[in-house]
Scaffold this motif. Structure first.
Motif, short mmCIF file in Angstrom:
data_model
loop_
_atom_site.label_atom_id
_atom_site.label_comp_id
_atom_site.label_asym_id
_atom_site.label_seq_id
_atom_site.Cartn_x
_atom_site.Cartn_y
_atom_site.Cartn_z
N ARG A 71 0.87 -1.18 0.00
CA ARG A 71 0.00 0.00 0.00
C ARG A 71 0.90 1.22 0.00
O ARG A 71 1.76 1.36 0.87
CB ARG A 71 -0.92 0.03 1.23
CG ARG A 71 -2.03 -0.99 1.13
CD ARG A 71 -3.08 -0.84 2.23
NE ARG A 71 -4.00 -1.97 2.16
CZ ARG A 71 -4.99 -2.20 3.02
NH1 ARG A 71 -5.20 -1.35 4.01
NH2 ARG A 71 -5.78 -3.24 2.88
N MET A 89 -0.83 -9.84 5.17
CA MET A 89 -2.17 -9.82 5.72
C MET A 89 -2.66 -11.25 5.96
O MET A 89 -2.66 -12.08 5.06
CB MET A 89 -3.12 -9.10 4.76
CG MET A 89 -4.45 -8.78 5.40
SD MET A 89 -5.58 -8.02 4.24
CE MET A 89 -5.32 -6.31 4.58
N TRP A 158 -16.44 -1.43 3.79
CA TRP A 158 -15.20 -1.68 3.06
C TRP A 158 -15.44 -1.91 1.57
O TRP A 158 -16.38 -2.58 1.18
CB TRP A 158 -14.46 -2.89 3.63
CG TRP A 158 -13.01 -2.88 3.22
CD1 TRP A 158 -11.99 -2.24 3.87
CD2 TRP A 158 -12.44 -3.50 2.07
NE1 TRP A 158 -10.82 -2.42 3.17
CE2 TRP A 158 -11.05 -3.19 2.09
CE3 TRP A 158 -12.94 -4.29 1.03
CZ2 TRP A 158 -10.16 -3.64 1.11
CZ3 TRP A 158 -12.07 -4.73 0.05
CH2 TRP A 158 -10.69 -4.41 0.09
N ASN A 187 -9.96 -6.67 10.61
CA ASN A 187 -11.10 -6.10 9.89
C ASN A 187 -11.89 -7.26 9.28
O ASN A 187 -11.36 -8.01 8.47
CB ASN A 187 -10.57 -5.16 8.79
CG ASN A 187 -11.68 -4.37 8.14
OD1 ASN A 187 -12.76 -4.25 8.70
ND2 ASN A 187 -11.42 -3.85 6.96
N ASP A 218 -14.67 -11.78 4.15
CA ASP A 218 -13.31 -11.38 3.81
C ASP A 218 -12.71 -10.74 5.04
O ASP A 218 -13.12 -9.65 5.44
CB ASP A 218 -13.35 -10.38 2.65
CG ASP A 218 -12.14 -9.45 2.63
OD1 ASP A 218 -11.07 -9.87 3.10
OD2 ASP A 218 -12.30 -8.30 2.15
N THR A 219 -11.76 -11.40 5.68
CA THR A 219 -11.17 -10.78 6.85
C THR A 219 -9.70 -10.49 6.60
O THR A 219 -9.05 -11.19 5.83
CB THR A 219 -11.31 -11.63 8.13
OG1 THR A 219 -10.18 -12.48 8.25
CG2 THR A 219 -12.60 -12.42 8.16
N GLY A 220 -9.19 -9.47 7.25
CA GLY A 220 -7.79 -9.11 7.07
C GLY A 220 -7.20 -8.58 8.36
O GLY A 220 -7.77 -7.74 9.04
N1 SER Z 1 -10.34 -6.39 2.61
C1 SER Z 1 -10.28 -5.98 3.99
C2 SER Z 1 -9.09 -5.11 4.26
O1 SER Z 1 -8.23 -4.95 3.44
C3 SER Z 1 -10.23 -7.19 4.87
O2 SER Z 1 -9.37 -8.15 4.36
O3 SER Z 1 -9.02 -4.53 5.32
#
Ligand code: SER
Length: 574
Positions: A71, A89, A158, A187, A218-220
């Motif tokens: 990022r 992640m 999100w 998240n 979808d968790t991160g």
């Molecule tokens: N897509 C979400 C994030 O990037 C959870 O994986 O935070």
């Protein structure tokens, strides 16, 4: 508990609960509307609309991964306690396998029971427009015994990533770090909608949400932050992930370390060096090469920043500092991401450093002459932060606003040009050929200028990928001269000169053109002349770009003989 153990405990935890472990995907995403892989869900993006495909593609509806991510939005924040350009992640995903209750309970169990951390508070979405308030998540947390449950707005909705895609409300877990501050740890996204536009459009009410048939999970969870929390460190750089590189780097300044170890600027720059080098290694390992566009440009910028920060504190050749650090990261990540072991790719980093050092010494001279910071950046590759720093030292003023304006324009152009290239590849619009055509004129004029001779065109061949240009010259053109020629073309590009076409009688045209390369009898009585400022004027049928700034960066790749007295230059625009 070290980072390796946390990574593997996470995967095992979810494997035991019916998840298939899938390897990280590349940092280069499959989705052309996204620059880098920024989240674990990226490689699974299409499956939220076709969940049944996961059965045949992965043999499971439930998946878990540790994903490499880049990022760059916060690149200027790197050096503080939490921002990184590369991170890993941890994630679990479900495509119709389970819903909110399981997703939240798994997260709770992993954080509280498996890792023994205390949850400070959690959030849930308050609802807006077609998306209702997430009462279900709130209730699940409450049943689990979490006391502090906070309602939140846009921050806990999100996605989507890129031009369109799955998105939905989220619930986040916060824990306290060693400083007693609350940090977001996990998240958990409930992909219940498909958005037909980007997030930006969605926020402006210019995109629509459509309910997906199946709820996707979808968790991160950022590994680095989690490791810092588990190891009770104040920042990610004090964890085992960065401990060794820190020792290595400190050893270079050991004789002077006392005092420096408390110097905020020194700490910040060493963090930038670790962070950027790790990203750079991961990027080249996935096949990204330095260039002046898109991913390649991000890579180049990271490498250049590393060099600048090394030079600031270490009286050493930057490659000598980089080499052991890269070696450490390779050793550290080899088992998890075997692609980092590719020596040829690692070498790209050292080559780029070398190239930049040459650029630097040239740029310094130009800086002394007081050249425009944007030209310093675009032609000499001088990062603006370096220009600013030098200016401060010398008591000079830099018009940052003007630089930023030109930079935005430059980025817009390179975005359109990559979008155009993509289109061109599909539809053959010939946009690149047009650019090379104009570059040919600049090259011819530069050859005449630098070699101070009556150079004429003896042949030219253009494809979307490169240009070839033949001209009269009796001997090899020296490397120094070639560089001068290349630089002159780039200066003319940076000067953003409009390219004008004039139709005129042949006889009149003969007086204005700078070169007579062609047999004029082939042309009609009225001819087209393309003019690039006072620098070049040639008979030509076109097509050409409107302004030289559209060309990007001109690079000579090769100079060779093709016949007695005729030389050939191969060049590219990058
Ligand atoms: N897509 C979400 C994030 O990037 C959870 O994986 O935070």
């Amino acid at each position: 508990m070290d980072s390796n153990e946390i990574r593997s405990r996470f995967l095992k935890f979810f494997e035991k609960r019916g998840h298939k472990i899938i390897p990280s995907s590349s940092l280069i995403p499959g989705d052309p509307t996204v620059l880098f892989t920024t989240a674990g869900m990226q490689q699974f993006k299409p499956y939220y609309t076709r969940p049944q495909d996961t059965d045949k593609d992965f043999g499971s509806r439930n998946i878990t991964t540790v994903q490499k991510c880049i990022r760059t939005v916060d690149i200027d924040e790197v050096g503080d306690a939490t921002h990184l350009t590369f991170f890993e992640m941890l994630g679990n995903f479900s495509f119709g396998g389970y819903g909110r209750r399981e997703a939240i309970t798994y997260a709770y169990d992993f954080i509280v029971k498996e890792l023994g951390l205390e949850i400070s508070y959690v959030t849930f979405y308050k609802g807006e427009g077609v998306v209702p308030r997430d009462e279900e998540s709130k209730n699940i947390w409450s049943i689990l015994g979490v006391k502090d449950i906070r309602e939140d707005g846009k921050d806990v909705f999100w996605g989507p990533t890129g031009d369109s895609g799955p998105c939905g409300p989220t619930t986040e877990i916060y824990c306290k770090n060693a400083d007693g501050q609350d940090v977001e740890i996990w998240n958990i996204v409930f992909n219940e909608y498909f958005c037909d536009g980007s997030r930006e459009k969605l926020d402006k009410n210019e995109a629509k949400l459509k309910k997906l048939d199946v709820l996707g999970i979808d968790t991160g969870m950022g590994l680095e932050r989690l490791v810092a929390t588990v190891q009770k460190k104040k920042n990610v750089y004090e964890t085992d992930l960065f401990k060794k590189p820190k020792d290595v780097l400190d050893s270079f300044v050991l004789p002077f370390l006392s005092g420096l170890d408390n110097d905020i600027e020194y700490i910040r720059s060493s963090r930038i060096i670790f962070d950027h080098l790790r990203s750079v290694l991961m990027m080249v390992s996935d096949g990204i090469i330095p260039s002046n566009k898109d991913k390649g440009y991000v890579l180049r910028r990271l490498i250049r920043r590393v060099v600048v920060y090394i030079q600031k504190y270490y009286k050493k050749n930057p490659s000598d500092v980089v080499f052991p650090l890269i070696g450490f990261f390779v050793y550290f990540y080899n088992n998890i991401y075997p692609e980092v072991g590719n020596k040829t790719r690692q070498h790209i980093i050292l080559e780029e450093i070398q190239k930049f050092l040459e650029t630097l010494s040239k740029g310094l001279k130009e800086f002394e002459k007081g050249i425009d910071p944007f030209i310093l950046f675009s032609t000499y590759g001088f990062p603006i932060e370096l220009t600013l720093e030098l200016a401060k030292e010398k008591g000079k003023k830099i018009n940052l606003e003007d630089f930023n304006k030109k930079m935005t324009e430059h980025q817009k152009l390179s975005r359109t040009s990559s979008a155009g290239m993509f289109k061109g590849g599909l539809a053959g619009t010939g946009e690149m050929e047009t650019k090379y055509h104009t570059a040919t004129h600049l090259l011819l004029a530069s050859l005449r200028n630098v070699l101070k001779a009556d150079i004429v065109q003896k042949g030219s061949n253009i494809t979307a990928e490169r240009m070839r240009f033949d001209f009269n010259w009796p001997e090899k053109v020296s490397v120094e001269k070639l560089k001068e020629i290349e630089d002159l073309v780039n200066v003319k590009i940076a000067e953003a000169i409009p390219v004008e076409m004039k139709e005129m009688p042949k006889e009149e045209a003969k007086k204005v053109v700078t070169t007579l390369s062609f047999d004029l009898s082939k042309y009609g009585d009225v001819v087209k002349v393309y003019k690039i400022g006072d620098f070049s004027a040639e008979f030509c049928g076109g097509p050409h770009v409107k302004n030289t700034k559209e060309l990007g960066v001109f690079k000579i790749q090769k100079e060779e003989a093709v016949a007695q007295g005729i030389r050939r230059i191969k060049a590219v625009l990058i």
